[in-house]
Design an enzyme around this catalytic site. Structure first.
Site, mmCIF file in Angstrom:
data_model
loop_
_atom_site.group_PDB
_atom_site.id
_atom_site.type_symbol
_atom_site.label_atom_id
_atom_site.label_comp_id
_atom_site.label_asym_id
_atom_site.label_seq_id
_atom_site.Cartn_x
_atom_site.Cartn_y
_atom_site.Cartn_z
ATOM 1 N N ASN A 34 -8.653 -5.296 13.644
ATOM 2 C CA ASN A 34 -7.395 -4.567 13.693
ATOM 3 C C ASN A 34 -7.531 -3.205 13.035
ATOM 4 O OD1 ASN A 34 -7.098 -6.637 11.410
ATOM 5 N ND2 ASN A 34 -5.259 -5.453 10.987
ATOM 6 N N ASP A 35 -6.787 -2.864 12.017
ATOM 7 C CA ASP A 35 -6.623 -1.486 11.569
ATOM 8 C C ASP A 35 -7.936 -0.755 11.294
ATOM 9 O OD1 ASP A 35 -4.197 -2.754 11.394
ATOM 10 O OD2 ASP A 35 -3.774 -2.143 9.340
ATOM 11 N N PRO A 36 -8.023 0.534 11.700
ATOM 12 C CA PRO A 36 -9.096 1.392 11.190
ATOM 13 C C PRO A 36 -8.856 1.652 9.716
ATOM 14 C CG PRO A 36 -7.515 2.703 12.428
ATOM 15 C CD PRO A 36 -7.097 1.261 12.587
ATOM 16 N N SER A 95 -5.773 -3.402 4.433
ATOM 17 C CA SER A 95 -5.970 -1.991 4.764
ATOM 18 C C SER A 95 -6.094 -1.084 3.549
ATOM 19 C CB SER A 95 -4.825 -1.506 5.658
ATOM 20 O OG SER A 95 -4.863 -2.146 6.896
#
Length: 512
Positions: A34-36, A95
């Site tokens: 998922n998130d960068p 994140s």
């Protein structure tokens, strides 16, 4: 010491056998992405960290994957950077960002333990391969004087000789926010209050402009107007406009990324206007930006899936990144984006124009199906000259009989150029998201430049720098045609198309 985790061999085999797995967009070797995170440009090397579960294509016990590149399009896997430990990140390493602390690479991220997320820190080796997490969180509790909806995700920069940090959050009954903190050493932080607060109002999950009840994946920077405008870290003494990018969230719903533009005085951000970052909503979620050595502001986003859990489990992988995009503020103050120039390095065989320039213009009765153009990994560019009342349709991933197709619709009216992506016939499979996307491109001239990146199950559209990203899941092997159709006073000119070269090696596994 880094964990030695890698996806199971059967999951890797399934992932690489899936015909819907992107050919040239970045994906994890297998499992969940998922998130960068921690995106940056360090000593000539681009680094992409990302939320990763090597145990399966589902969102659980998140690690930090890591890949490196010299050109932003061809990536090499590095060892997993972070994995759940025994302390404040024992339920996952979520994140965060990468910063340089006087020559020491440092990650600030959200660790999760006992269903609570707190800011954590890890220091790394010079090559960014080895990481040592700190045993305790760097902020031990959310702000006590607010009833918050969530508290996670970070943006960190140097300002006025001190470190500044934003933590995404929301204030119950008020709206989304990001709390501002200050520190001398990245380890002891003083709260300075909310940077800005949105307006929660009534629950509006289907409203693409709603700012939600929590802001996650916050990203804050300053930027001057113009295609080559300068960009840098926030500075309360600067007259530059400041940009806050955040993802609107509400009670477990990942909604859409938004852009707030305004002025910053060193403590508070006065929002003057808000726009959508991407007309595709959640399919370009959790964006993070960085300034590279050439001065560009580059953005990554997570392309969420749109097929059901059973299909994802069978595929052995979930999630991909958009191509990296260059951001700029136009003369009117609208934030626009385009694929970084390096993406053109992946162009292979040119399909349009054909021999002697054939197939480069389509208009009126001369716009039947373009049978010469087919493929599932393409880069397509054209100019749409559309007068009031006219329109251009581009059928993507279309079968010969039209049973499967995704249609990009461009229509001009008094409000501007209306963009709509119709996914209602995009797949014959059950359990897929086939809802439409739509928006208006303001100040689009009569000659609107359009670029479309197709990659097996992803579509990225750029209409005069306004992006629309989505996922589709065609089932038939002949769902590879593109057709241009026009209605009324409209014309397609200067059409070019290239087959795109893949960047992933067969049998790819994480570096040991």
């Amino acid at each position: 010491m880094n964990p030695a985790a890698a996806p199971a061999a059967d999951m890797i085999k399934a992932a690489h056998a899936d015909l819907l797995r992107p050919a040239y967009h970045f994906t994890a070797p297998a499992g969940w992405l998922n998130d960068p995170n921690g995106v940056g440009h360090v000593e000539g090397t681009y680094h992409l960290f990302y939320q990763y579960n090597p145990d399966g294509p589902f969102h659980d016990r998140i690690h930090w994957g890591h890949a490196v590149s010299e050109d932003l399009v061809r990536w090499r896997d590095r060892p997993i950077a972070l994995a759940p430990g025994t302390g404040p990140d024992r339920e996952g390493c979520w994140s965060g960002v990468l910063v340089d602390d006087g020559g020491t690479p440092t990650i600030i991220y959200s660790g999760r333990a006992d269903n609570r997320e707190l800011p954590c820190l890890a220091t790394g080796s010079r090559d960014l391969d080895e990481w040592t997490p700190r045993a305790e969180p760097i902020i031990d509790a959310p702000p006590a004087d607010h009833e918050i909806t969530a508290f996670r995700d970070h943006c960190v920069w140097r300002e006025g000789g001190r470190w500044r940090q934003l933590v995404g959050s929301g204030i119950a009954g008020a709206g989304g926010t990001a709390f501002l903190y200050e520190s001398e050493d990245l380890r002891s932080w003083t709260e300075l209050g909310p940077l800005a607060v949105g307006e929660a109002g009534e629950e509006r999950l289907d409203d693409p402009d709603w700012t939600g009840t929590m802001w996650e994946c916050v990203d804050f920077f300053r930027m001057s107007r113009g295609a080559d405008g300068a960009t840098a870290a926030p500075d309360g003494t600067s007259d530059n406009e400041h940009v806050l990018i955040f993802s609107a969230w509400h009670e477990g719903h990942t909604l859409h990324p938004l852009v707030a533009i305004g002025s910053y005085d060193g403590r508070r951000f006065a929002i003057e206007r808000i726009q959508r970052l991407d007309l595709g909503g959640r399919h370009a979620y959790a964006p993070q930006t960085f300034r590279d050595a050439s001065g560009r502001r580059i953005l990554w986003s997570w392309m969420q899936e749109g097929r059901d859990d059973a299909a994802t489990a069978a595929a052995g992988w979930s999630g991909a990144m958009t191509v990296p995009r260059r951001l700029w503020l136009d003369a009117s103050g609208t934030l626009r984006s385009e694929p970084v120039a390096e993406v053109a390095q992946l162009r292979g065989v040119q399909l349009l124009p054909g021999p002697s320039g054939t197939g480069s213009a389509f208009n009126g009765a001369a716009s039947p199906a373009v049978t010469a153009l087919s493929g599932t990994a393409l880069d397509v560019e054209f100019t749409a000259d559309i007068a009031a009342g006219g329109g251009v349709d581009v059928e993507l991933f279309a079968t010969a009989d039209g049973a499967e197709r995704t249609v990009l619709e461009l229509r001009r009216d008094d409000d501007g150029l209306r963009v709509r992506l119709d996914r209602s016939a995009s797949t014959l499979a059950a359990g897929c998201d086939t809802s439409p996307h739509a928006g208006v491109v303001l100040d689009a001239g009569s000659g609107t430049r359009v670029r479309i990146l197709l990659d097996r199950s992803s579509i990225e559209v750029f209409v005069d720098g306004i992006a629309l990203t989505t996922r589709v899941y065609p089932t038939r092997p002949d769902a590879d045609r593109i057709r241009f159709l026009t209605t009324g006073p409209a014309r397609v000119d200067d059409a070019c198309a290239w087959a795109m070269d893949g960047t992933e090696e067969p049998g790819r596994v994480l570096h040991p």
